[in-house]
Design a protein around this motif. Structure first.
Motif, PDB file in Angstrom:
ATOM      1  N   ASP A 255      25.070  -7.835  -4.690  1.00 33.36           N
ATOM      2  CA  ASP A 255      25.585  -7.568  -3.347  1.00 33.36           C
ATOM      3  C   ASP A 255      24.453  -7.283  -2.350  1.00 33.36           C
ATOM      4  O   ASP A 255      24.677  -6.756  -1.276  1.00 33.36           O
ATOM      5  CB  ASP A 255      26.536  -6.359  -3.401  1.00 33.36           C
ATOM      6  N   ALA A 256      23.220  -7.652  -2.735  1.00 31.03           N
ATOM      7  CA  ALA A 256      22.075  -7.253  -1.905  1.00 31.03           C
ATOM      8  C   ALA A 256      22.015  -8.024  -0.590  1.00 31.03           C
ATOM      9  O   ALA A 256      22.176  -9.239  -0.547  1.00 31.03           O
ATOM     10  CB  ALA A 256      20.788  -7.455  -2.679  1.00 31.03           C
ATOM     11  N   GLU A 257      21.791  -7.270   0.484  1.00 34.23           N
ATOM     12  CA  GLU A 257      21.606  -7.889   1.800  1.00 34.23           C
ATOM     13  C   GLU A 257      20.127  -8.092   2.091  1.00 34.23           C
ATOM     14  O   GLU A 257      19.735  -8.999   2.804  1.00 34.23           O
ATOM     15  CB  GLU A 257      22.231  -6.998   2.881  1.00 34.23           C
ATOM     16  N   TYR A 258      19.340  -7.178   1.557  1.00 35.86           N
ATOM     17  CA  TYR A 258      17.895  -7.264   1.756  1.00 35.86           C
ATOM     18  C   TYR A 258      17.211  -7.263   0.402  1.00 35.86           C
ATOM     19  O   TYR A 258      17.534  -6.432  -0.453  1.00 35.86           O
ATOM     20  CB  TYR A 258      17.409  -6.098   2.630  1.00 35.86           C
ATOM     21  N   VAL A 259      16.292  -8.202   0.219  1.00 38.52           N
ATOM     22  CA  VAL A 259      15.764  -8.439  -1.119  1.00 38.52           C
ATOM     23  C   VAL A 259      14.238  -8.290  -1.157  1.00 38.52           C
ATOM     24  O   VAL A 259      13.525  -8.887  -0.357  1.00 38.52           O
ATOM     25  CB  VAL A 259      16.177  -9.844  -1.611  1.00 38.52           C
ATOM     26  N   PHE A 260      13.776  -7.461  -2.096  1.00 41.50           N
ATOM     27  CA  PHE A 260      12.342  -7.370  -2.376  1.00 41.50           C
ATOM     28  C   PHE A 260      11.961  -8.522  -3.296  1.00 41.50           C
ATOM     29  O   PHE A 260      12.748  -8.935  -4.145  1.00 41.50           O
ATOM     30  CB  PHE A 260      12.021  -6.081  -3.140  1.00 41.50           C
ATOM     31  N   VAL A 261      10.760  -9.018  -3.139  1.00 38.45           N
ATOM     32  CA  VAL A 261      10.184  -9.896  -4.154  1.00 38.45           C
ATOM     33  C   VAL A 261       8.889  -9.224  -4.591  1.00 38.45           C
ATOM     34  O   VAL A 261       8.039  -8.918  -3.751  1.00 38.45           O
ATOM     35  CB  VAL A 261       9.900 -11.313  -3.622  1.00 38.45           C
ATOM     36  N   ALA A 262       8.781  -8.928  -5.877  1.00 36.02           N
ATOM     37  CA  ALA A 262       7.606  -8.213  -6.367  1.00 36.02           C
ATOM     38  C   ALA A 262       7.427  -8.491  -7.853  1.00 36.02           C
ATOM     39  O   ALA A 262       8.402  -8.710  -8.567  1.00 36.02           O
ATOM     40  CB  ALA A 262       7.750  -6.712  -6.140  1.00 36.02           C
ATOM     41  N   TYR A 263       6.172  -8.488  -8.294  1.00 38.59           N
ATOM     42  CA  TYR A 263       5.876  -8.671  -9.723  1.00 38.59           C
ATOM     43  C   TYR A 263       4.997  -7.516 -10.201  1.00 38.59           C
ATOM     44  O   TYR A 263       4.457  -6.751  -9.398  1.00 38.59           O
ATOM     45  CB  TYR A 263       5.188 -10.019  -9.971  1.00 38.59           C
ATOM     46  N   GLY A 264       4.864  -7.388 -11.515  1.00 42.00           N
ATOM     47  CA  GLY A 264       3.971  -6.375 -12.101  1.00 42.00           C
ATOM     48  C   GLY A 264       4.296  -4.967 -11.623  1.00 42.00           C
ATOM     49  O   GLY A 264       5.460  -4.631 -11.388  1.00 42.00           O
ATOM     50  N   THR A 265       3.260  -4.158 -11.441  1.00 36.51           N
ATOM     51  CA  THR A 265       3.438  -2.765 -11.039  1.00 36.51           C
ATOM     52  C   THR A 265       4.309  -2.641  -9.792  1.00 36.51           C
ATOM     53  O   THR A 265       5.172  -1.766  -9.713  1.00 36.51           O
ATOM     54  CB  THR A 265       2.061  -2.107 -10.787  1.00 36.51           C
ATOM     55  N   SER A 266       4.102  -3.530  -8.824  1.00 35.04           N
ATOM     56  CA  SER A 266       4.880  -3.452  -7.578  1.00 35.04           C
ATOM     57  C   SER A 266       6.375  -3.534  -7.835  1.00 35.04           C
ATOM     58  O   SER A 266       7.164  -2.925  -7.116  1.00 35.04           O
ATOM     59  CB  SER A 266       4.467  -4.574  -6.625  1.00 35.04           C
ATOM     60  N   SER A 267       6.766  -4.298  -8.865  1.00 31.61           N
ATOM     61  CA  SER A 267       8.197  -4.426  -9.135  1.00 31.61           C
ATOM     62  C   SER A 267       8.774  -3.098  -9.637  1.00 31.61           C
ATOM     63  O   SER A 267       9.934  -2.780  -9.371  1.00 31.61           O
ATOM     64  CB  SER A 267       8.463  -5.550 -10.136  1.00 31.61           C
ATOM     65  N   ARG A 268       7.958  -2.311 -10.329  1.00 34.53           N
ATOM     66  CA  ARG A 268       8.407  -0.988 -10.778  1.00 34.53           C
ATOM     67  C   ARG A 268       8.574  -0.061  -9.578  1.00 34.53           C
ATOM     68  O   ARG A 268       9.526   0.721  -9.489  1.00 34.53           O
ATOM     69  CB  ARG A 268       7.403  -0.391 -11.770  1.00 34.53           C
ATOM     70  N   LEU A 269       7.625  -0.146  -8.643  1.00 35.83           N
ATOM     71  CA  LEU A 269       7.692   0.697  -7.444  1.00 35.83           C
ATOM     72  C   LEU A 269       8.921   0.326  -6.623  1.00 35.83           C
ATOM     73  O   LEU A 269       9.616   1.189  -6.080  1.00 35.83           O
ATOM     74  CB  LEU A 269       6.425   0.513  -6.607  1.00 35.83           C
ATOM     75  N   CYS A 270       9.199  -0.987  -6.546  1.00 33.20           N
ATOM     76  CA  CYS A 270      10.357  -1.452  -5.776  1.00 33.20           C
ATOM     77  C   CYS A 270      11.669  -0.999  -6.411  1.00 33.20           C
ATOM     78  O   CYS A 270      12.632  -0.711  -5.700  1.00 33.20           O
ATOM     79  CB  CYS A 270      10.332  -2.974  -5.637  1.00 33.20           C
ATOM     80  N   GLN A 271      11.706  -0.949  -7.743  1.00 38.85           N
ATOM     81  CA  GLN A 271      12.926  -0.462  -8.402  1.00 38.85           C
ATOM     82  C   GLN A 271      13.264   0.945  -7.917  1.00 38.85           C
ATOM     83  O   GLN A 271      14.416   1.265  -7.648  1.00 38.85           O
ATOM     84  CB  GLN A 271      12.746  -0.449  -9.923  1.00 38.85           C
ATOM     85  N   LYS A 272      12.225   1.769  -7.822  1.00 36.89           N
ATOM     86  CA  LYS A 272      12.441   3.144  -7.342  1.00 36.89           C
ATOM     87  C   LYS A 272      12.868   3.120  -5.874  1.00 36.89           C
ATOM     88  O   LYS A 272      13.774   3.851  -5.470  1.00 36.89           O
ATOM     89  CB  LYS A 272      11.151   3.959  -7.514  1.00 36.89           C
ATOM     90  N   ALA A 273      12.216   2.267  -5.072  1.00 35.52           N
ATOM     91  CA  ALA A 273      12.576   2.162  -3.656  1.00 35.52           C
ATOM     92  C   ALA A 273      14.036   1.736  -3.509  1.00 35.52           C
ATOM     93  O   ALA A 273      14.751   2.215  -2.626  1.00 35.52           O
ATOM     94  CB  ALA A 273      11.642   1.175  -2.954  1.00 35.52           C
ATOM     95  N   ILE A 274      14.477   0.830  -4.395  1.00 36.33           N
ATOM     96  CA  ILE A 274      15.876   0.374  -4.365  1.00 36.33           C
ATOM     97  C   ILE A 274      16.810   1.533  -4.696  1.00 36.33           C
ATOM     98  O   ILE A 274      17.826   1.742  -4.035  1.00 36.33           O
ATOM     99  CB  ILE A 274      16.083  -0.808  -5.342  1.00 36.33           C
ATOM    100  N   GLN A 275      16.421   2.311  -5.707  1.00 36.22           N
ATOM    101  CA  GLN A 275      17.221   3.476  -6.100  1.00 36.22           C
ATOM    102  C   GLN A 275      17.349   4.448  -4.921  1.00 36.22           C
ATOM    103  O   GLN A 275      18.449   4.902  -4.599  1.00 36.22           O
ATOM    104  CB  GLN A 275      16.540   4.153  -7.288  1.00 36.22           C
ATOM    105  N   LEU A 276      16.226   4.726  -4.257  1.00 33.46           N
ATOM    106  CA  LEU A 276      16.238   5.648  -3.112  1.00 33.46           C
ATOM    107  C   LEU A 276      17.053   5.058  -1.956  1.00 33.46           C
ATOM    108  O   LEU A 276      17.827   5.753  -1.297  1.00 33.46           O
ATOM    109  CB  LEU A 276      14.802   5.922  -2.631  1.00 33.46           C
ATOM    110  N   GLY A 277      16.890   3.766  -1.715  1.00 27.77           N
ATOM    111  CA  GLY A 277      17.592   3.099  -0.614  1.00 27.77           C
ATOM    112  C   GLY A 277      19.090   3.016  -0.856  1.00 27.77           C
ATOM    113  O   GLY A 277      19.893   3.224   0.060  1.00 27.77           O
ATOM    114  N   ARG A 278      19.473   2.729  -2.072  1.00 26.64           N
ATOM    115  CA  ARG A 278      20.902   2.629  -2.400  1.00 26.64           C
ATOM    116  C   ARG A 278      21.590   3.988  -2.253  1.00 26.64           C
ATOM    117  O   ARG A 278      22.759   4.039  -1.881  1.00 26.64           O
ATOM    118  CB  ARG A 278      21.092   2.055  -3.803  1.00 26.64           C
ATOM    119  N   ALA A 279      20.837   5.051  -2.540  1.00 27.02           N
ATOM    120  CA  ALA A 279      21.380   6.399  -2.356  1.00 27.02           C
ATOM    121  C   ALA A 279      21.682   6.644  -0.874  1.00 27.02           C
ATOM    122  O   ALA A 279      22.539   7.461  -0.529  1.00 27.02           O
ATOM    123  CB  ALA A 279      20.403   7.435  -2.887  1.00 27.02           C
TER     124      ALA A 279
END
Lengths: 390, 184
Positions: A255-279
Motif C-alpha cells: 500500500d506504499a505511496e512513497y518508496v525508498f530504494v536502498a541496498y546494503g546497510t542503507s536498506s536496514r536504515l530505511c527499514q527503521k525509517a519506514i517503521q518510524l514513518g508508518r507510526a
C-alpha cells in the motif's frame, strides 16, 4: 537448524569460504575488511580441507593469483576495501575478458582516494558500471546482514561457475564490522582434481589429454573481428544473467505511496525509517536490490505505476539514484538522500528527507489541482457570461 | 521486547567485549541481537562505543540516534550520549572521572561505582562485568544463566576458569548499583 554463532560480517565471509569448499583465498590487509584474512589465517584450513590461504605482497598480486587459480578451474577468491579494489580493477577486467569464475569481496569504505576507514557505498559505479576497462559486467551481490554475508559466498561461487563470470560481493564497513547471529551450514568438501577436471574440462587448464584440443585462457585477441564476436558472446551472456539472476526484496510495498530504494546497510536504515514513518501514518515502502547487476529495473518501473515518488538512499553523493531514474523514466519524481565520506545517516534523518520529498510532491499536486480548479471556474464564468450576453 | 543500548567509554575499559557478552547472552535466550561498534583508529585511552540491540523481532537499523539505555563510562561519552537517551529511558554511569554528572530530569539515572567495586575485588579487569551486572539489575533482559552460557561461548576454552570470577563481578555490580533519580 545449523549451529548459531555471533559473528562479524567479515568473519562470516571467511567461515563461509572454508565451509563452501573454497580452494584458495588471496588477500592483502586493509581496514575495514582485515578480519577476513586474519580469520582465515588463524583458522588455517589448509591441513584440514586443503584450502590455500595466502597473504599476497599486494592487492594486484592477490587478484592475479585468483586469475591463475580460476584458470585451473579452482574456486578462488580475494577481498579488499575500496582503495585496494581500485588496484584490482585491471585483473578483474582480465578475468571477465577471459571468462573465468572468481569471487571478489569489497567491504567499502569512504573515498575518494585513501579516504576514511568508515562505511560507505560510494563504489556503486565502480561495481556495476565497469571499474576496469572494456564492455564487461560483474554479477554484483549486495548483502544487508551478516547472515547474507555468509550466504552470498557460496551463492557467489555458484553463479561464478554457472556463468564463468567474476562475482562481486559489494558489502560495506558497517556490515563487515557489525556482529549478528549467523546460522552456519555444513562443510562441503573441496572438489577433487578429478571432479575439477570433470566440471571444468572444457575450458580450464589442468593438463591437456590427447583427447582434446588446447584450452586457452586469455583476454587478448589481436584481430578485431573475433574480438567483436567475443564481445557479442559476452553481451549475450550478460543478457541471460539479467533474465535469470535478478534478486530483490519488497518491503511494505503493498500500500506504499512513497518508496525508498536502498541496498546494503542503507536498506536496514530505511527499514527503521519506514517503521518510524508508518507510526506517524505515512504509507512508506522499500524496494531493496539484492543483485545490483542485474538491477531490478522492471520491479521499480512497475512500482512507479502506483507510487507517488521515490527516494534513493545510499551512503554516497548519489550513484544508484541514476539507475532508479532510468527505471522510473520520468514518470515520478526520484530524489537522492545520502551521507558520505564514512558517515552513516540516522534513520530519523532519512525519514526527514522523505517527509521533505512528500511535502514537495503534495505541494506540487495541490498547486496543480488549484490551477485546474481555477481554469475550470474561469471556463464556467466565461460560458455563463456568453449565455448572459445571448 | 526491544532494548536499544549504547555502551560508551574509554578504549581498554572493555566496552566492546561487554557489549559482545550481552549480545551473546541475548542469543542464548533465542533473541535477535546486533552489535555495532563505532570503529575507528581507536586504541587504549581513546573513546570507544558500541550499539547493542536485543529484540524479539528482526532488527532493522543497527545504528540509532536515541537509545532505551545509555551506559556511560567517561566524561566525553556523557557529553555525547546523555542527550541520546529516550525520554523515560535509563542512564547508567560510573562517576569515576565524571566532572559534569547528568542533569536530565526526564530519565532514570543509576550510579554504578564499578571502578571502586573492581578495586575492592582486587581485579580491575572485571570492571566491565560489574557494569554489566548493574545493567542487568536495572534491565533484566537476560538472566545470569544466559550470561554464563554467553561467556562460555565467547571465551576460548582456556579462559573458562574465569567464568566464575566474571559471574561474581556481575553479582557485585547488581548489588552496588544505586538509583540516583527517578524520571520526573
Amino acid at each position: 537448524m545449523g549451529e548459531l554463532r555471533l559473528m562479524k560480517g567479515n568473519e562470516a565471509i571467511a567461515e563461509a569460504a572454508i565451509r563452501c569448499g573454497c580452494d584458495a583465498y588471496f588477500g592483502y590487509p586493509i581496514t575495514p575488511q582485515s578480519e577476513i584474512l586474519e580469520y582465515l589465517t588463524l583458522e588455517n584450513p589448509e591441513p584440514i580441507t586443503g584450502m590455500v590461504v595466502l597473504q599476497a605482497e599486494s592487492e594486484i598480486a592477490a587478484i592475479n593469483m585468483v586469475y591463475g587459480s580460476s584458470a585451473c578451474g579452482k574456486k578462488a577468491m580475494t577481498s579488499s576495501s575500496s582503495p585496494g579494489i581500485s588496484l584490482k580493477q585491471e585483473g578483474i577486467s582480465y578475468i571477465a575478458g577471459a571468462e573465468l569464475p572468481a569471487l571478489i569481496v569489497n567491504v567499502v569504505r569512504g573515498g575518494p582516494g585513501l579516504g576514511t576507514i568508515q562505511p560507505s557505498q560510494s563504489d556503486y559505479f565502480q561495481s556495476v558500471k565497469g571499474g576496469g576497462h572494456g564492455d564487461y559486467k560483474l554479477i554484483v551481490l549486495a548483502p544487508n546482514s551478516v547472515q547474507e554475508q555468509y550466504d552470498f559466498v557460496s551463492l557467489g561461487f555458484e553463479l561464478a561457475f554457472k556463468y564463468r563470470n567474476p562475482v562481486l560481493i559489494l558489502s560495506d564497513g558497517a556490515i563487515g564490522q557489525m556482529m549478528e547471529k549467523v546460522e552456519l551450514t555444513d562443510y562441503i568438501p573441496r572438489l577433487s582434481d578429478e571432479e575439477v577436471i570433470k566440471r571444468t574440462g572444457s575450458w580450464a587448464t589442468h593438463g591437456k589429454p590427447e583427447s582434446r584440443k588446447h584450452n586457452i585462457i586469455t583476454s587478448l585477441n589481436l584481430q578485431p573481428e573475433p574480438q567483436e564476436q567475443h564481445n557479442h558472446h559476452l553481451q549475450a551472456k550478460y543478457k541471460e544473467i539479467e533474465e535469470h539472476e535478478l534478486r530483490y526484496e519488497k518491503f511494505h510495498c503493498e500500500d506504499a505511496e512513497y518508496v525508498f530504494v536502498a541496498y546494503g546497510t542503507s536498506s536496514r536504515l530505511c527499514q527503521k525509517a519506514i517503521q518510524l514513518g508508518r507510526a506517524k501514518g505515512l504509507k512508506l515502502g522499500m524496494i531493496r536490490p539484492i543483485t545490483l547487476f542485474p538491477y531490478p529495473t522492471n520491479p521499480i518501473k512497475k512500482a512507479a505505476k502506483k507510487a507517488k515518488a521515490f527516494l534513493s538512499v545510499e551512503m554516497s553523493a548519489g550513484q544508484m539514484v541514476e539507475d532508479v531514474r532510468l527505471a522510473v523514466n520520468g514518470k515520478r519524481p526520484v530524489e537522492h538522500y545520502g551521507r558520505y565520506g564514512g558517515m552513516i545517516p540516522m534513520p530519523d534523518e532519512i525519514l526527514e528527507a522523505m517527509e521533505e520529498l512528500i511535502a514537495k510532491v503534495e505541494k506540487k499536486a495541490q498547486k496543480k489541482a488549484e490551477k485546474k480548479a481555477k481554469k475550470k471556474a474561469e471556463k464556467k464564468a466565461k460560458k455563463l457570461a456568453k449565455k448572459e450576453k445571448e | 521486547m526491544t532494548e536499544e543500548i549504547i555502551i560508551a567509554g574509554f578504549g581498554g575499559q572493555g566496552v566492546l567485549s561487554m557489549g559482545k557478552i550481552l549480545a551473546y547472552s541475548g542469543m542464548m535466550k533465542d533473541l535477535e541481537v546486533s552489535w555495532m561498534p563505532a570503529y575507528g583508529p581507536e586504541m587504549r585511552g581513546g573513546t570507544a562505543n558500541v550499539t547493542v540491540i536485543v529484540s524479539q523481532e528482526r532488527i532493522n537499523s543497527p545504528v540509532l540516534k536515541m537509545y532505551d539505555t545509555a551506559i556511560i563510562l567517561n566524561q566525553q561519552s556523557m557529553d555525547k550520549f546523555e542527550k541520546s537517551v529516550k525520554p523515560g529511558g535509563v542512564l547508567i554511569y560510573d562517576n569515576n572521572g565524571i566532572v559534569h554528572p547528568p542533569t536530565r530530569t526526564d530519565i532514570d539515572i543509576y550510579l554504578i561505582e564499578a571502578n571502586k567495586v573492581a578495586i575492592q575485588m582486587k581485579n580491575t579487569k572485571v570492571f566491565n562485568m560489574v557494569v554489566l551486572g548493574a545493567f542487568l539489575k536495572v534491565k533484566p533482559i537476560v538472566n545470569l544463566d544466559d550470561v554464563d552460557k554467553g561467556l562460555k561461548k565467547s571465551l576460548p576454552e582456556r579462559h573458562h576458569h574465569l567464568v566464575a570470577l566474571n559471574e561474581e563481578a556481575i553479582r557485585a555490580g547488581m548489588e552496588a548499583v544505586k538509583l540516583e533519580q527517578k524520571a520526573a
